[in-house]
Scaffold this active site. Structure first.
Site, PDB file in Angstrom:
ATOM      1  N   LYS A  51      38.258  38.613  37.021  1.00 19.27           N
ATOM      2  CA  LYS A  51      37.903  37.484  37.874  1.00 19.27           C
ATOM      3  C   LYS A  51      36.586  36.804  37.501  1.00 19.27           C
ATOM      4  O   LYS A  51      36.400  35.609  37.777  1.00 19.27           O
ATOM      5  CB  LYS A  51      37.848  37.940  39.330  1.00 19.27           C
ATOM      6  CG  LYS A  51      39.206  38.148  39.988  1.00 19.27           C
ATOM      7  CD  LYS A  51      39.883  36.825  40.269  1.00 19.27           C
ATOM      8  CE  LYS A  51      41.103  36.996  41.161  1.00 19.27           C
ATOM      9  NZ  LYS A  51      41.707  35.689  41.510  1.00 19.27           N
ATOM     10  N   SER A 305      44.742  44.166  35.027  1.00 11.64           N
ATOM     11  CA  SER A 305      43.848  43.131  35.555  1.00 11.64           C
ATOM     12  C   SER A 305      42.661  43.670  36.329  1.00 11.64           C
ATOM     13  O   SER A 305      41.736  42.912  36.617  1.00 11.64           O
ATOM     14  CB  SER A 305      44.641  42.162  36.441  1.00 11.64           C
ATOM     15  OG  SER A 305      45.200  42.841  37.550  1.00 11.64           O
TER      16      SER A 305
END
Length: 504
Positions: A51, A305
């Site tokens: 992110k 992720s």
């Protein structure tokens, strides 16, 4: 339109805060599935997720006046940390709105990066709405977690790295999807240069906003979403990610929580790292893709992720991983209520490893047991197990896919048994190896009736069993000789207060 994103991605500034993460082969999983599974390790970023790429890239495009006003974001996790770290590196004021339900570990992680935190509401939607009010009141710039071209471009640098690290085109890239920013960035870059590479979106089955939107050919808002894969628990895919996805996504694969847990275990087995549920989505999707398409020898990239998992979730992950791998079956069976019936039942199960065995005396005729059995993952062995139960005349019910049974009923098998006279309660420990439970029951034999039984394999060196045995006082001496002759460590729990309150 994709060429415009390629230019944005090539110009994206992410490496002031992010690292180029490795693309590692998963040797054990690759061998088992007969394909080359390549894991993109975004869990190794400074905030343990991808992110910060998009957040930082977006914030480098702030004007000088916007920088002076500061930024605001709404997030309960990874995006919050990305914005906080980016703001710290750039010397900006950052205010993060987080739901009141956010776990303390995530709140402290954001606070430690220097951001101001406001806890508001009970959901992301509540936090988002409050963040918009702050934009109006304080003139801060809102940093969207996924629906912004510069955020998408920042995430797209992952695709640029993948193709540099693996110059030969792969068959498919599997990408976890929440709001869709990561998917959009990777898909835009890949399809601009290598349209033959498949882009496979992977969503939790209980939070499939992209799948619903593609089916309806317009963005839809889900009534509710599951929270296990909290990093992708988004009720509506973003506007720009959806536009890009319609052009670029070849397939959407949905996976359930058990399959996600199995994928977390796969990543751990190959890397000794623990992915968060959303971080393991791509691996779960790749496994399902291989099973459905029957591909062999293909190069498949999966995005890990993130690794921001709460420690207290690990128990649930470990509990469900074998079920997700189809290597454990849970079922209920009805057996005769008589001495020796447990032993006979275990003989029917054969040499298969027993992972769980729950029972409590109910009446003098029938007993119902809740059982877990290890399998090799094949449908054939599963069917063979149930065929053996049929042939032995047992009634049974498969609970492997029964969520209530897995979450609750398995832990509620028990209760008071007024009819279990002369019951004594013992804890036993014995070396954990194949057939150990059957040998234990064989040693007990048919001399005394078992009125309570709880066993759960936790992968330890010793099996732990709680047993209720009906022993009339006249047999105390004989029973003590039996206990001494077992050779197992045991503890008499007959006077335990918990036994009085819940089981006696």
């Amino acid at each position: 339109m994709l060429t415009g994103y390629v230019e944005r991605i090539l110009k994206a500034r992410v490496y002031d805060v992010a690292i180029e993460t490795p693309l590692d082969i998963m040797p054990r999983l690759s061998k088992r599935l007969q394909n080359n599974i390549l894991l993109k390790r975004e869990d190794l970023q400074p905030v343990f997720s991808f992110k910060l790429r998009g957040a930082y890239n977006r914030m480098t495009h702030l004007s000088e006046s916007e920088k002076l006003q500061g930024v605001v974001a709404a997030s309960a996790g990874n995006h919050a940390q990305g914005v906080a770290l980016a703001a710290s590196r750039m010397g900006l004021s950052a205010l993060i709105v987080m739901p009141k339900t956010t776990p303390p570990i995530k709140v402290e992680a954001v606070r430690s990066l220097g951001a101001e935190i406001v806890l508001h509401g009970n959901s992301y939607d509540d936090a988002f709405a409050y963040a918009q009010k702050i934009v109006e009141q304080q003139k801060r710039t809102f940093i969207h977690p996924y629906d912004d071209p510069e955020v998408i471009a920042g995430q797209g640098t992952i695709a640029m790295e993948i193709m540099r690290q693996h110059p030969q085109p792969v068959e498919a890239i599997f990408v976890p999807v929440g709001g869709g920013g990561l998917l959009a960035g990777i898909a835009a870059y890949i399809k601009a240069f290598w349209p033959q590479i498949k882009i496979i979106a992977v969503e939790p089955a209980d939070a499939a906003s992209l799948k619903a939107a593609l089916d309806a050919q317009e963005r839809v808002t889900l009534d509710q979403v599951g929270l296990f894969a909290d990093g992708t628990a988004v009720r509506q895919v973003g506007v720009e990610p959806f536009r890009i996805a319609r052009e670029t996504v070849d397939e959407v694969i949905l996976v359930d929580s058990d399959e996600i847990c199995a994928a977390i275990m796969d990543i751990f087995d190959d890397t000794r790292s623990i992915a968060e549920p959303s971080g393991a989505l791509a691996v779960a999707g790749a496994k399902k893709y291989i099973a459905e398409h029957g591909c062999v020898g293909a190069d498949l990239v999966v995005i890990d992720s993130g690794a921001n998992i709460n420690f207290d979730r690990l128990r649930h992950v470990a509990e469900r991983a074998e079920i997700g791998e189809r290597r454990e079956v849970l079922f209920a069976a009805t057996i005769d209520e008589r001495p020796g019936s447990f032993q006979q039942f275990c003989k029917v199960l054969g040499d298969r490893g027993i992972t769980e065995f729950n029972y409590r005396y109910a009446d003098e005729t029938e007993a119902r047991v809740f059982v877990g059995v290890k399998l090799d993952g094949s449908d054939e062995e599963r069917q063979a197990l149930f065929n053996s139960l049929d042939n032995a005349g047992y009634q049974w019910v498969d609970f492997t896919d029964n969520e209530m049974a897995k979450l609750h009923v398995r832990y509620m098998v028990g209760g008071h048994a007024a009819g279990a006279s002369d019951e004594r309660l013992f804890r036993f420990e014995f070396p954990e190896r194949p057939g150990a439970l059957l040998r234990f029951l064989t040693r007990i034999g048919k001399r005394w009736n078992i009125s309570l039984f709880h066993y759960r394999n936790h992968g330890a060196a010793y099996g732990r069993v709680l047993v209720g045995i009906q022993v009339p006082a006249a047999f105390d001496d004989e029973f003590q000789l039996f206990l001494d002759g077992l050779g197992y460590s045991y503890q008499d729990e007959t006077d335990n207060r918990a036994y009085d309150l819940f089981l006696r």
